[in-house]
Design a protein around this motif. Sequence first.
Motif: not given
Length: 258
Positions: A34-51
């Motif tokens: 669900f990201g836009t592809g913007a550089s450095g973008e964090i979508v829905h919590g990023g890796y933290t949410n994944i873990t």
Amino acid sequence: MQKHPLLAEVTAEFLGTLILILFGNGVVAMVLLFGTGASGEIVHGGYTNITLGWGLAVTMGCYTAGRISGAHLNPAVTLAFAVFRDFPWRKVVPYTLAQTAGAFLASALVFWDYLPAFHAADPHLDHTAGVFTTFPAFPEIPSAGLLDQTIGTALLLFLVMALIDERNQPVGANLTPVMIGAIVVAIGMSFGGMHGYAINPARDFGPRLFTVVAGFKNNGLTDGRLVFWVPIVGPLIGGVLGAAAYDWCLRPFLPARS
């Protein structure tokens, strides 16, 4: 101890792993699709949410299956328990097949649920198989991923053995799944980069088989890269090593319970 027929146990392993992968693959889909592809973008919590999502997924899977099957949900756990905790060897293959089948079906359900998002983000299904399965950060160095999976799963089994050992300081049975989920969060945060911290052959291979059936081109099985074996072999070796380290290096110093 209450005995359950093998059918009940493998059903519990199937459903527990199904729950585990539904939440686990689901959170990865949330972050990656669900990201836009913007550089450095964090979508829905990023890796933290994944873990965190994977840790909660393990917790819910354990609560689902724990009373009936022991909630292995992982062939590496099943193998280690057969070697070190007298788990019947005749149940190892049925448990493993049930775990892998549960992971396969869960992946299919996640794909079905997120199908419009896959069509939008990856219409040719050539770069999003990582929602379901793991890939090496350094594919040219397979030994690096193998070492990572071995260490990560050794940590998992060492700590699971410590948590459930009646000689040690076991948590209350109703909190054991929470603590096991916390272990998975810690492993993901500390050892997640090299090969996606599968630490579970069924969690990786069942979804990978689904990606092949669904037509994902970057599946690591039929795309020529053949990286599928690393998160199978590494966890099986690491699980036995971690359980051995606990039983040989720590458990002998703990007082036996009368």
